[in-house]
Design a protein around this motif. Structure first.
Motif, PDB file in Angstrom:
ATOM      1  N   GLY A 294      34.231 -29.964  56.128  1.00  0.00           N
ATOM      2  CA  GLY A 294      32.876 -30.312  55.666  1.00  0.00           C
ATOM      3  C   GLY A 294      31.971 -30.401  56.882  1.00  0.00           C
ATOM      4  O   GLY A 294      31.296 -31.392  57.119  1.00  0.00           O
ATOM      5  N   GLY A 296      29.277 -28.972  57.650  1.00  0.00           N
ATOM      6  CA  GLY A 296      27.819 -28.892  57.499  1.00  0.00           C
ATOM      7  C   GLY A 296      27.245 -27.859  58.450  1.00  0.00           C
ATOM      8  O   GLY A 296      27.895 -26.850  58.765  1.00  0.00           O
ATOM      9  N   ASP A 317      33.247 -25.391  55.292  1.00  0.00           N
ATOM     10  CA  ASP A 317      32.305 -26.087  54.416  1.00  0.00           C
ATOM     11  C   ASP A 317      32.168 -25.276  53.139  1.00  0.00           C
ATOM     12  O   ASP A 317      32.398 -24.068  53.128  1.00  0.00           O
ATOM     13  N   VAL A 318      31.761 -25.967  52.099  1.00  0.00           N
ATOM     14  CA  VAL A 318      31.569 -25.287  50.826  1.00  0.00           C
ATOM     15  C   VAL A 318      30.218 -24.561  50.812  1.00  0.00           C
ATOM     16  O   VAL A 318      30.002 -23.638  50.038  1.00  0.00           O
ATOM     17  N   GLY A 348      34.992 -22.721  52.235  1.00  0.00           N
ATOM     18  CA  GLY A 348      36.090 -23.147  51.378  1.00  0.00           C
ATOM     19  C   GLY A 348      35.793 -24.507  50.794  1.00  0.00           C
ATOM     20  O   GLY A 348      34.874 -25.195  51.245  1.00  0.00           O
ATOM     21  N   ALA A 349      36.542 -24.847  49.765  1.00  0.00           N
ATOM     22  CA  ALA A 349      36.373 -26.162  49.147  1.00  0.00           C
ATOM     23  C   ALA A 349      37.580 -27.012  49.492  1.00  0.00           C
ATOM     24  O   ALA A 349      38.716 -26.534  49.437  1.00  0.00           O
ATOM     25  N   LEU A 350      37.330 -28.247  49.848  1.00  0.00           N
ATOM     26  CA  LEU A 350      38.409 -29.125  50.291  1.00  0.00           C
ATOM     27  C   LEU A 350      39.225 -29.661  49.130  1.00  0.00           C
ATOM     28  O   LEU A 350      40.194 -30.377  49.318  1.00  0.00           O
ATOM     29  N   MET A 366      34.011 -36.056  58.503  1.00  0.00           N
ATOM     30  CA  MET A 366      32.922 -36.921  58.931  1.00  0.00           C
ATOM     31  C   MET A 366      31.822 -36.939  57.879  1.00  0.00           C
ATOM     32  O   MET A 366      31.203 -35.914  57.606  1.00  0.00           O
ATOM     33  N   GLU A 367      31.617 -38.091  57.273  1.00  0.00           N
ATOM     34  CA  GLU A 367      30.557 -38.261  56.253  1.00  0.00           C
ATOM     35  C   GLU A 367      30.695 -37.222  55.139  1.00  0.00           C
ATOM     36  O   GLU A 367      29.720 -36.621  54.715  1.00  0.00           O
ATOM     37  N   HIS A 371      30.562 -37.518  49.432  1.00  0.00           N
ATOM     38  CA  HIS A 371      29.896 -36.432  48.704  1.00  0.00           C
ATOM     39  C   HIS A 371      30.774 -35.865  47.586  1.00  0.00           C
ATOM     40  O   HIS A 371      30.372 -34.945  46.887  1.00  0.00           O
TER      41      HIS A 371
HETATM   42  N1  SAH Z   1      30.373 -33.426  58.592  1.00  0.00           N
HETATM   43  C1  SAH Z   1      28.951 -33.149  58.700  1.00  0.00           C
HETATM   44  C2  SAH Z   1      28.273 -32.940  57.366  1.00  0.00           C
HETATM   45  C3  SAH Z   1      28.302 -34.114  56.417  1.00  0.00           C
HETATM   46  S1  SAH Z   1      27.416 -33.803  54.918  1.00  0.00           S
HETATM   47  C4  SAH Z   1      28.290 -34.248  59.481  1.00  0.00           C
HETATM   48  O1  SAH Z   1      28.872 -35.283  59.713  1.00  0.00           O
HETATM   49  O2  SAH Z   1      27.127 -34.063  59.875  1.00  0.00           O
HETATM   50  C5  SAH Z   1      28.738 -33.408  53.819  1.00  0.00           C
HETATM   51  C6  SAH Z   1      29.194 -31.987  53.908  1.00  0.00           C
HETATM   52  O3  SAH Z   1      30.321 -31.830  53.084  1.00  0.00           O
HETATM   53  C7  SAH Z   1      28.158 -30.987  53.424  1.00  0.00           C
HETATM   54  O4  SAH Z   1      27.974 -29.999  54.407  1.00  0.00           O
HETATM   55  C8  SAH Z   1      28.784 -30.416  52.168  1.00  0.00           C
HETATM   56  O5  SAH Z   1      28.458 -29.049  51.968  1.00  0.00           O
HETATM   57  C9  SAH Z   1      30.254 -30.596  52.431  1.00  0.00           C
HETATM   58  N2  SAH Z   1      31.060 -30.690  51.223  1.00  0.00           N
HETATM   59  C10 SAH Z   1      30.858 -31.467  50.144  1.00  0.00           C
HETATM   60  N3  SAH Z   1      31.821 -31.281  49.244  1.00  0.00           N
HETATM   61  C11 SAH Z   1      32.674 -30.361  49.746  1.00  0.00           C
HETATM   62  C12 SAH Z   1      33.882 -29.747  49.288  1.00  0.00           C
HETATM   63  N4  SAH Z   1      34.393 -30.054  48.112  1.00  0.00           N
HETATM   64  N5  SAH Z   1      34.468 -28.832  50.082  1.00  0.00           N
HETATM   65  C13 SAH Z   1      33.953 -28.521  51.289  1.00  0.00           C
HETATM   66  N6  SAH Z   1      32.831 -29.067  51.776  1.00  0.00           N
HETATM   67  C14 SAH Z   1      32.202 -29.979  51.015  1.00  0.00           C
END
Ligand code: SAH
Length: 465
Positions: A294, A296, A317-318, A348-350, A366-367, A371
Protein backbone atom coordinates in the motif's frame (compact mmCIF):
# COMPACT_ATOMS: atom_id res chain seq x y z
CA UNK A 1 -25.81 34.32 -9.55
CA UNK A 2 -24.96 32.38 -12.61
CA UNK A 3 -22.53 29.75 -13.77
CA UNK A 4 -22.23 27.75 -16.98
CA UNK A 5 -20.39 24.52 -17.55
CA UNK A 6 -19.66 23.46 -21.11
CA UNK A 7 -18.08 20.35 -22.55
CA UNK A 8 -17.02 19.42 -26.07
CA UNK A 9 -16.41 15.81 -25.09
CA UNK A 10 -18.21 13.72 -27.72
CA UNK A 11 -21.09 13.08 -27.49
CA UNK A 12 -21.36 16.27 -25.48
CA UNK A 13 -24.85 15.40 -24.26
CA UNK A 14 -23.19 12.84 -21.94
CA UNK A 15 -23.00 15.86 -19.65
CA UNK A 16 -26.67 15.31 -18.84
CA UNK A 17 -25.89 11.79 -17.60
CA UNK A 18 -22.85 12.92 -15.65
CA UNK A 19 -24.78 15.69 -13.89
CA UNK A 20 -27.91 13.57 -13.47
CA UNK A 21 -29.92 16.42 -15.04
CA UNK A 22 -31.79 15.91 -18.30
CA UNK A 23 -30.83 18.44 -21.02
CA UNK A 24 -34.45 18.80 -22.16
CA UNK A 25 -35.77 19.90 -18.81
CA UNK A 26 -35.62 23.00 -16.66
CA UNK A 27 -35.35 21.88 -13.06
CA UNK A 28 -35.68 23.87 -9.85
CA UNK A 29 -34.11 23.02 -6.52
CA UNK A 30 -35.17 24.83 -3.36
CA UNK A 31 -32.32 25.96 -1.16
CA UNK A 32 -32.66 27.38 2.33
CA UNK A 33 -31.59 30.75 0.92
CA UNK A 34 -33.29 30.79 -2.48
CA UNK A 35 -33.92 28.73 -5.59
CA UNK A 36 -31.42 27.02 -7.87
CA UNK A 37 -32.43 26.36 -11.47
CA UNK A 38 -30.59 24.06 -13.86
CA UNK A 39 -31.13 24.29 -17.60
CA UNK A 40 -29.20 23.69 -20.81
CA UNK A 41 -28.83 26.71 -23.15
CA UNK A 42 -27.28 24.33 -25.70
CA UNK A 43 -27.21 20.55 -26.00
CA UNK A 44 -25.80 19.06 -29.18
CA UNK A 45 -23.46 16.13 -29.72
CA UNK A 46 -20.62 18.61 -30.33
CA UNK A 47 -21.18 21.02 -27.48
CA UNK A 48 -23.33 20.91 -24.39
CA UNK A 49 -23.75 23.63 -21.74
CA UNK A 50 -25.44 23.29 -18.39
CA UNK A 51 -26.34 26.51 -16.59
CA UNK A 52 -26.92 26.94 -12.87
CA UNK A 53 -28.92 29.99 -11.93
CA UNK A 54 -29.29 30.82 -8.26
CA UNK A 55 -31.90 33.32 -7.17
CA UNK A 56 -31.43 34.49 -3.66
CA UNK A 57 -34.33 35.39 -1.46
CA UNK A 58 -32.72 37.95 0.87
CA UNK A 59 -35.37 37.51 3.52
CA UNK A 60 -35.02 33.74 3.51
CA UNK A 61 -31.26 34.12 3.46
CA UNK A 62 -31.35 36.34 6.54
CA UNK A 63 -33.71 33.97 8.32
CA UNK A 64 -32.33 30.64 7.21
CA UNK A 65 -30.96 28.36 9.85
CA UNK A 66 -27.85 29.45 11.67
CA UNK A 67 -26.02 32.69 11.77
CA UNK A 68 -25.40 34.20 8.39
CA UNK A 69 -24.08 37.63 9.07
CA UNK A 70 -22.77 38.60 12.45
CA UNK A 71 -24.77 41.80 12.66
CA UNK A 72 -28.41 42.50 12.32
CA UNK A 73 -28.52 45.33 9.86
CA UNK A 74 -30.08 46.38 6.64
CA UNK A 75 -26.99 45.06 4.87
CA UNK A 76 -28.45 41.60 5.33
CA UNK A 77 -31.29 42.51 3.02
CA UNK A 78 -29.70 45.04 0.72
CA UNK A 79 -26.51 43.69 -0.75
CA UNK A 80 -24.96 42.23 -3.88
CA UNK A 81 -26.10 38.70 -3.18
CA UNK A 82 -28.68 38.55 -5.93
CA UNK A 83 -26.15 39.27 -8.63
CA UNK A 84 -22.71 38.18 -7.66
CA UNK A 85 -21.70 34.55 -7.53
CA UNK A 86 -20.46 33.71 -4.10
CA UNK A 87 -20.07 31.05 -1.51
CA UNK A 88 -23.82 30.47 -1.80
CA UNK A 89 -23.38 29.41 -5.40
CA UNK A 90 -20.74 26.97 -4.18
CA UNK A 91 -23.22 25.58 -1.65
CA UNK A 92 -26.02 25.27 -4.24
CA UNK A 93 -23.68 23.66 -6.76
CA UNK A 94 -22.61 21.06 -4.22
CA UNK A 95 -26.19 20.28 -3.37
CA UNK A 96 -27.66 20.19 -6.87
CA UNK A 97 -24.79 18.15 -8.34
CA UNK A 98 -24.02 16.00 -5.31
CA UNK A 99 -23.86 12.69 -7.22
CA UNK A 100 -21.63 14.14 -9.96
CA UNK A 101 -19.39 15.54 -7.24
CA UNK A 102 -18.95 12.05 -5.78
CA UNK A 103 -17.61 10.88 -9.16
CA UNK A 104 -20.30 8.23 -9.54
CA UNK A 105 -22.25 7.80 -12.77
CA UNK A 106 -24.31 4.64 -13.20
CA UNK A 107 -24.64 5.01 -16.98
CA UNK A 108 -21.32 6.66 -18.00
CA UNK A 109 -18.81 5.68 -15.32
CA UNK A 110 -15.85 5.67 -17.74
CA UNK A 111 -16.61 9.26 -18.75
CA UNK A 112 -17.04 10.27 -15.10
CA UNK A 113 -13.60 8.77 -14.42
CA UNK A 114 -11.91 10.60 -17.30
CA UNK A 115 -10.62 14.10 -17.66
CA UNK A 116 -12.85 15.77 -20.27
CA UNK A 117 -12.65 19.19 -21.95
CA UNK A 118 -14.54 21.69 -19.81
CA UNK A 119 -15.20 25.39 -19.87
CA UNK A 120 -16.68 27.09 -16.84
CA UNK A 121 -17.88 30.67 -16.99
CA UNK A 122 -18.93 32.79 -14.03
CA UNK A 123 -19.87 36.23 -15.36
CA UNK A 124 -19.71 38.07 -12.02
CA UNK A 125 -17.55 36.71 -9.24
CA UNK A 126 -16.37 38.73 -6.25
CA UNK A 127 -12.65 38.16 -6.10
CA UNK A 128 -10.67 39.39 -3.16
CA UNK A 129 -7.17 40.14 -4.37
CA UNK A 130 -8.31 40.66 -7.98
CA UNK A 131 -7.55 38.62 -11.11
CA UNK A 132 -4.07 37.73 -9.80
CA UNK A 133 -5.64 35.66 -7.04
CA UNK A 134 -7.86 33.82 -9.53
CA UNK A 135 -4.73 32.83 -11.49
CA UNK A 136 -2.87 31.73 -8.35
CA UNK A 137 -5.74 29.59 -7.21
CA UNK A 138 -6.96 27.93 -10.41
CA UNK A 139 -3.83 27.60 -12.58
CA UNK A 140 -2.05 25.01 -10.40
CA UNK A 141 -5.11 22.78 -10.92
CA UNK A 142 -4.51 22.71 -14.66
CA UNK A 143 -7.03 25.38 -15.64
CA UNK A 144 -6.36 28.02 -18.21
CA UNK A 145 -7.67 31.12 -16.47
CA UNK A 146 -9.16 34.28 -17.86
CA UNK A 147 -10.19 36.75 -15.15
CA UNK A 148 -11.35 40.12 -16.44
CA UNK A 149 -12.24 42.87 -14.00
CA UNK A 150 -15.84 43.95 -14.30
CA UNK A 151 -16.22 47.74 -14.63
CA UNK A 152 -17.94 49.48 -11.74
CA UNK A 153 -20.26 51.13 -14.23
CA UNK A 154 -19.89 50.57 -17.95
CA UNK A 155 -21.15 54.10 -18.63
CA UNK A 156 -18.38 55.62 -16.51
CA UNK A 157 -15.17 53.76 -17.31
CA UNK A 158 -13.19 56.38 -15.41
CA UNK A 159 -14.70 54.99 -12.19
CA UNK A 160 -12.47 51.97 -12.73
CA UNK A 161 -12.97 48.32 -11.93
CA UNK A 162 -15.25 46.84 -9.32
CA UNK A 163 -14.14 44.07 -6.97
CA UNK A 164 -15.71 41.58 -9.35
CA UNK A 165 -14.23 39.58 -12.20
CA UNK A 166 -15.63 37.61 -15.07
CA UNK A 167 -14.00 34.24 -14.65
CA UNK A 168 -13.52 31.71 -17.44
CA UNK A 169 -11.80 28.41 -16.71
CA UNK A 170 -10.80 26.14 -19.57
CA UNK A 171 -9.18 22.77 -19.11
CA UNK A 172 -9.30 19.01 -19.37
CA UNK A 173 -10.43 17.92 -15.94
CA UNK A 174 -12.52 15.19 -14.37
CA UNK A 175 -16.00 16.63 -13.83
CA UNK A 176 -16.15 15.57 -10.15
CA UNK A 177 -12.82 17.32 -9.53
CA UNK A 178 -14.05 20.49 -11.24
CA UNK A 179 -17.22 20.57 -9.13
CA UNK A 180 -15.36 19.93 -5.90
CA UNK A 181 -12.83 22.59 -6.79
CA UNK A 182 -15.59 25.13 -7.42
CA UNK A 183 -17.35 24.17 -4.21
CA UNK A 184 -14.23 24.95 -2.20
CA UNK A 185 -12.84 27.79 -4.27
CA UNK A 186 -15.92 29.98 -4.80
CA UNK A 187 -16.05 30.90 -1.10
CA UNK A 188 -12.26 31.22 -1.16
CA UNK A 189 -12.46 33.83 -3.94
CA UNK A 190 -15.35 35.60 -2.28
CA UNK A 191 -13.93 35.37 1.20
CA UNK A 192 -16.94 36.24 3.18
CA UNK A 193 -18.95 33.87 5.21
CA UNK A 194 -22.55 33.77 4.18
CA UNK A 195 -23.42 30.69 6.07
CA UNK A 196 -22.65 29.29 9.43
CA UNK A 197 -19.50 27.24 9.61
CA UNK A 198 -19.78 24.26 11.89
CA UNK A 199 -16.92 22.37 13.44
CA UNK A 200 -17.09 19.81 10.67
CA UNK A 201 -15.85 22.39 8.13
CA UNK A 202 -12.35 20.90 8.19
CA UNK A 203 -13.78 17.50 7.34
CA UNK A 204 -15.79 19.01 4.51
CA UNK A 205 -12.77 20.83 3.17
CA UNK A 206 -10.68 17.66 3.15
CA UNK A 207 -13.43 15.62 1.56
CA UNK A 208 -13.97 18.12 -1.24
CA UNK A 209 -10.23 18.66 -1.56
CA UNK A 210 -9.43 14.99 -2.00
CA UNK A 211 -6.95 14.38 -4.79
CA UNK A 212 -6.08 18.04 -5.46
CA UNK A 213 -5.77 20.15 -2.33
CA UNK A 214 -2.87 18.41 -0.57
CA UNK A 215 -0.49 19.26 -3.41
CA UNK A 216 -1.89 22.71 -4.25
CA UNK A 217 0.88 25.30 -3.75
CA UNK A 218 -1.73 27.71 -2.32
CA UNK A 219 -3.31 25.17 0.02
CA UNK A 220 -2.59 27.37 3.02
CA UNK A 221 -4.34 30.40 1.53
CA UNK A 222 -7.23 28.17 0.44
CA UNK A 223 -7.63 26.53 3.84
CA UNK A 224 -7.36 29.82 5.71
CA UNK A 225 -9.92 31.61 3.60
CA UNK A 226 -12.28 28.63 3.43
CA UNK A 227 -12.18 28.29 7.19
CA UNK A 228 -12.94 31.95 7.75
CA UNK A 229 -9.41 32.75 8.90
CA UNK A 230 -9.80 30.71 12.03
CA UNK A 231 -6.19 29.86 12.64
CA UNK A 232 -6.70 26.82 14.85
CA UNK A 233 -8.92 25.19 12.26
CA UNK A 234 -6.52 26.19 9.49
CA UNK A 235 -3.62 24.55 11.32
CA UNK A 236 -5.63 21.39 11.84
CA UNK A 237 -6.51 21.31 8.14
CA UNK A 238 -2.90 21.83 7.08
CA UNK A 239 -1.61 19.20 9.47
CA UNK A 240 -4.13 16.71 8.19
CA UNK A 241 -3.43 17.60 4.58
CA UNK A 242 0.25 17.09 5.21
CA UNK A 243 -0.47 13.70 6.71
CA UNK A 244 -2.33 12.77 3.57
CA UNK A 245 0.15 13.96 1.08
CA UNK A 246 3.25 15.82 0.31
CA UNK A 247 5.62 18.32 1.74
CA UNK A 248 4.29 19.59 5.01
CA UNK A 249 7.19 22.00 5.23
CA UNK A 250 5.87 23.89 2.24
CA UNK A 251 2.32 23.80 3.53
CA UNK A 252 3.32 25.58 6.68
CA UNK A 253 5.24 28.25 4.82
CA UNK A 254 3.33 31.53 4.93
CA UNK A 255 1.94 32.29 1.49
CA UNK A 256 3.26 35.56 0.16
CA UNK A 257 1.06 38.63 0.43
CA UNK A 258 -1.18 36.99 2.98
CA UNK A 259 -0.88 37.90 6.61
CA UNK A 260 -1.12 35.05 9.01
CA UNK A 261 -3.06 35.57 12.19
CA UNK A 262 -0.84 33.24 14.11
CA UNK A 263 2.24 31.99 12.35
CA UNK A 264 2.07 28.23 12.20
CA UNK A 265 5.12 26.84 13.92
CA UNK A 266 7.36 24.94 11.61
CA UNK A 267 7.73 21.58 13.10
CA UNK A 268 8.66 18.25 11.87
CA UNK A 269 5.55 16.72 10.42
CA UNK A 270 4.09 13.52 11.65
CA UNK A 271 4.61 12.13 8.19
CA UNK A 272 8.36 12.67 8.42
CA UNK A 273 8.51 11.26 11.94
CA UNK A 274 6.64 8.18 10.79
CA UNK A 275 9.03 7.62 7.91
CA UNK A 276 12.01 7.98 10.21
CA UNK A 277 10.62 5.59 12.81
CA UNK A 278 9.86 2.89 10.25
CA UNK A 279 13.13 3.36 8.39
CA UNK A 280 15.26 3.18 11.52
CA UNK A 281 13.43 0.03 12.64
CA UNK A 282 14.09 -1.60 9.24
CA UNK A 283 17.77 -0.69 9.53
CA UNK A 284 17.95 -2.05 13.10
CA UNK A 285 16.44 -5.30 11.84
CA UNK A 286 19.15 -5.45 9.16
CA UNK A 287 16.53 -6.15 6.51
CA UNK A 288 18.00 -6.44 3.02
CA UNK A 289 14.80 -6.72 1.00
CA UNK A 290 11.75 -4.62 1.83
CA UNK A 291 8.27 -4.40 0.35
CA UNK A 292 6.04 -1.37 0.98
CA UNK A 293 2.48 -2.72 1.01
CA UNK A 294 0.00 0.00 0.00
CA UNK A 295 2.87 2.28 -0.97
CA UNK A 296 0.56 5.03 -2.32
CA UNK A 297 2.38 7.67 -4.36
CA UNK A 298 5.74 6.43 -3.13
CA UNK A 299 6.89 8.94 -0.55
CA UNK A 300 8.37 6.28 1.68
CA UNK A 301 9.79 4.33 -1.26
CA UNK A 302 12.02 7.32 -2.07
CA UNK A 303 13.51 7.02 1.43
CA UNK A 304 13.98 3.26 1.05
CA UNK A 305 15.80 3.46 -2.28
CA UNK A 306 18.23 6.02 -0.84
CA UNK A 307 19.50 3.39 1.62
CA UNK A 308 22.18 1.29 -0.06
CA UNK A 309 21.78 -1.49 2.51
CA UNK A 310 18.44 -2.41 0.94
CA UNK A 311 19.34 -4.55 -2.04
CA UNK A 312 15.73 -5.07 -3.15
CA UNK A 313 12.84 -2.60 -2.74
CA UNK A 314 9.28 -3.21 -3.90
CA UNK A 315 6.09 -1.21 -3.75
CA UNK A 316 2.57 -2.48 -4.32
CA UNK A 317 -0.70 -0.61 -4.34
CA UNK A 318 -4.19 -1.15 -5.61
CA UNK A 319 -4.22 2.31 -7.19
CA UNK A 320 -2.47 2.50 -10.55
CA UNK A 321 -2.66 6.29 -10.42
CA UNK A 322 -0.65 6.29 -7.20
CA UNK A 323 1.87 3.92 -8.77
CA UNK A 324 2.32 6.23 -11.76
CA UNK A 325 3.11 9.10 -9.40
CA UNK A 326 5.47 6.83 -7.46
CA UNK A 327 7.30 5.84 -10.66
CA UNK A 328 7.72 9.51 -11.57
CA UNK A 329 8.85 10.40 -8.08
CA UNK A 330 11.46 7.63 -8.15
CA UNK A 331 12.51 8.71 -11.68
CA UNK A 332 12.38 5.05 -12.68
CA UNK A 333 12.77 5.94 -16.36
CA UNK A 334 16.05 7.77 -15.72
CA UNK A 335 17.74 5.18 -13.54
CA UNK A 336 20.59 3.04 -14.75
CA UNK A 337 19.96 -0.66 -15.22
CA UNK A 338 21.48 -1.71 -11.91
CA UNK A 339 19.48 0.77 -9.84
CA UNK A 340 16.29 0.05 -11.78
CA UNK A 341 16.61 -3.69 -11.21
CA UNK A 342 16.71 -3.04 -7.45
CA UNK A 343 13.23 -1.48 -7.53
CA UNK A 344 9.98 -3.13 -8.45
CA UNK A 345 6.55 -1.44 -8.49
CA UNK A 346 3.41 -3.37 -9.21
CA UNK A 347 -0.32 -3.16 -8.90
CA UNK A 348 -2.10 -5.60 -6.65
CA UNK A 349 -4.59 -5.99 -3.87
CA UNK A 350 -3.39 -7.02 -0.44
CA UNK A 351 -6.55 -8.99 0.11
CA UNK A 352 -5.71 -11.53 -2.65
CA UNK A 353 -2.92 -14.08 -2.58
CA UNK A 354 -0.11 -13.03 -4.84
CA UNK A 355 3.26 -14.77 -5.18
CA UNK A 356 4.94 -11.42 -5.85
CA UNK A 357 4.35 -10.44 -2.20
CA UNK A 358 6.56 -13.27 -0.93
CA UNK A 359 10.31 -13.53 -0.34
CA UNK A 360 11.03 -10.30 1.52
CA UNK A 361 12.91 -9.81 4.78
CA UNK A 362 10.49 -7.11 5.86
CA UNK A 363 7.14 -5.65 4.83
CA UNK A 364 5.76 -2.24 5.68
CA UNK A 365 2.03 -1.58 6.10
CA UNK A 366 2.11 2.14 6.73
CA UNK A 367 -1.29 3.79 7.27
CA UNK A 368 -2.98 1.09 5.22
CA UNK A 369 -5.02 -1.22 7.48
CA UNK A 370 -7.49 1.54 8.37
CA UNK A 371 -8.36 1.81 4.66
CA UNK A 372 -9.52 -1.82 4.52
CA UNK A 373 -13.18 -2.65 5.04
CA UNK A 374 -13.40 -4.57 8.32
CA UNK A 375 -14.89 -7.69 6.66
CA UNK A 376 -11.82 -7.79 4.30
CA UNK A 377 -9.25 -7.36 7.02
CA UNK A 378 -9.05 -11.10 7.72
CA UNK A 379 -8.15 -11.65 4.04
CA UNK A 380 -5.29 -9.13 4.32
CA UNK A 381 -4.06 -10.83 7.50
CA UNK A 382 -4.02 -14.21 5.72
CA UNK A 383 -2.26 -12.84 2.64
CA UNK A 384 0.43 -10.87 4.49
CA UNK A 385 1.08 -12.93 7.63
CA UNK A 386 -0.07 -16.34 6.41
CA UNK A 387 1.18 -16.55 2.82
CA UNK A 388 3.75 -13.82 2.11
CA UNK A 389 5.24 -14.36 5.59
CA UNK A 390 8.12 -11.86 5.63
CA UNK A 391 10.59 -12.02 8.53
CA UNK A 392 9.19 -8.76 9.92
CA UNK A 393 6.02 -6.73 9.36
CA UNK A 394 5.84 -3.08 10.45
CA UNK A 395 2.30 -1.77 10.79
CA UNK A 396 1.42 1.86 11.53
CA UNK A 397 -2.08 3.24 12.04
CA UNK A 398 -3.67 6.29 13.70
CA UNK A 399 -4.31 6.22 17.44
CA UNK A 400 -7.91 7.42 17.65
CA UNK A 401 -7.47 8.55 21.26
CA UNK A 402 -5.15 11.31 20.05
CA UNK A 403 -7.85 12.77 17.73
CA UNK A 404 -9.16 14.86 20.64
CA UNK A 405 -5.97 16.94 20.22
CA UNK A 406 -6.97 18.00 16.70
CA UNK A 407 -9.25 20.98 17.14
CA UNK A 408 -12.21 20.92 14.78
CA UNK A 409 -11.82 17.24 13.90
CA UNK A 410 -15.20 15.60 14.27
CA UNK A 411 -14.95 12.47 12.14
CA UNK A 412 -11.96 10.37 11.26
CA UNK A 413 -8.64 11.79 10.10
CA UNK A 414 -9.19 10.87 6.48
CA UNK A 415 -12.46 10.47 4.61
CA UNK A 416 -11.35 7.06 3.32
CA UNK A 417 -10.64 5.57 6.76
CA UNK A 418 -12.93 2.68 7.54
CA UNK A 419 -12.01 2.70 11.24
CA UNK A 420 -9.47 4.14 13.63
CA UNK A 421 -8.28 2.16 16.62
CA UNK A 422 -7.51 3.03 20.21
CA UNK A 423 -4.21 1.73 21.55
CA UNK A 424 -6.01 -1.14 23.22
CA UNK A 425 -7.90 -2.10 20.07
CA UNK A 426 -4.71 -2.04 17.99
CA UNK A 427 -2.75 -4.07 20.52
CA UNK A 428 -5.42 -6.71 20.82
CA UNK A 429 -5.74 -6.98 17.01
CA UNK A 430 -1.96 -7.26 16.63
CA UNK A 431 -1.68 -9.72 19.52
CA UNK A 432 -4.27 -12.00 17.94
CA UNK A 433 -2.73 -11.82 14.45
CA UNK A 434 0.72 -12.56 15.87
CA UNK A 435 -0.53 -15.55 17.85
CA UNK A 436 -2.45 -17.02 14.89
CA UNK A 437 0.41 -16.70 12.38
CA UNK A 438 3.47 -17.36 14.53
CA UNK A 439 4.83 -13.84 15.09
CA UNK A 440 5.66 -11.77 18.16
CA UNK A 441 4.43 -8.17 18.25
CA UNK A 442 6.03 -5.18 19.95
CA UNK A 443 4.55 -1.67 20.10
CA UNK A 444 5.86 1.86 19.72
CA UNK A 445 4.31 5.32 19.58
CA UNK A 446 5.24 7.84 16.87
CA UNK A 447 4.87 11.62 17.20
CA UNK A 448 4.34 14.01 20.11
CA UNK A 449 3.31 12.26 23.29
CA UNK A 450 0.15 13.29 25.11
CA UNK A 451 0.35 11.94 28.67
CA UNK A 452 -3.23 10.65 28.59
CA UNK A 453 -3.94 10.03 24.93
CA UNK A 454 -0.59 8.71 23.76
CA UNK A 455 0.93 9.50 20.37
CA UNK A 456 -0.86 10.37 17.10
CA UNK A 457 0.50 7.28 15.30
CA UNK A 458 0.96 3.81 16.72
CA UNK A 459 3.29 1.14 15.34
CA UNK A 460 3.48 -2.60 15.78
CA UNK A 461 6.64 -4.50 14.86
CA UNK A 462 5.89 -8.15 14.14
CA UNK A 463 8.85 -10.57 14.12
CA UNK A 464 8.40 -14.08 12.78
CA UNK A 465 8.98 -16.66 15.50
N1 SAH B 1 1.61 3.79 2.75
C1 SAH B 1 1.37 5.10 2.18
C2 SAH B 1 -0.06 5.30 1.70
C3 SAH B 1 -1.13 5.20 2.76
S1 SAH B 1 -2.75 5.52 2.13
C4 SAH B 1 1.76 6.16 3.17
O1 SAH B 1 1.98 5.87 4.33
O2 SAH B 1 1.84 7.33 2.77
C5 SAH B 1 -3.36 3.88 1.93
C6 SAH B 1 -2.94 3.22 0.66
O3 SAH B 1 -3.39 1.89 0.68
C7 SAH B 1 -3.53 3.86 -0.58
O4 SAH B 1 -2.50 4.15 -1.49
C8 SAH B 1 -4.47 2.79 -1.11
O5 SAH B 1 -4.54 2.79 -2.53
C9 SAH B 1 -3.84 1.53 -0.59
N2 SAH B 1 -4.78 0.43 -0.44
C10 SAH B 1 -5.97 0.44 0.17
N3 SAH B 1 -6.53 -0.77 0.12
C11 SAH B 1 -5.68 -1.59 -0.54
C12 SAH B 1 -5.69 -2.97 -0.91
N4 SAH B 1 -6.71 -3.74 -0.61
N5 SAH B 1 -4.64 -3.44 -1.60
C13 SAH B 1 -3.59 -2.65 -1.91
N6 SAH B 1 -3.52 -1.36 -1.58
C14 SAH B 1 -4.55 -0.83 -0.90
Amino acid sequence: MFLTLTTTHQPATDLGYLLYKHPDRVQEFKQSFGTATVFYPEATDERCTAALLLEIDPVRLARSAGRITPDFSLAQYVNDRSYAASSLLGVALADVFSTARSGRCDTRQEVADSAIPLEIVIPVLPCRGGPKTAHRIFEPLGWQVSATPVALDERFPEWGASRYVKLTLTGTVRLADALNQLHVLLPVMDESKHYWQGTDEVDKLLRSGEGWLARHPERELIARRYLGRRSALTRTALTRLAELGDDVEDALEPAEEEEIAQPAERRESLNVQRHEAVLSTLLDLRAKSVIDLGCGPGQFLTKLVREPSFTRVAGVDVSSRSLEIAARRLRLDQLGERQASRIHLFQGALTYEDARLGGFDAAVLMEVVEHIDPPRLAALERVVFGTARPGAVLVTTPNVEYNANYEGLTGMRHPDHRFEWSRQEFESWAGRVAAVHGYTAQFRGIGDVDPERGTPTQMAVFLRD
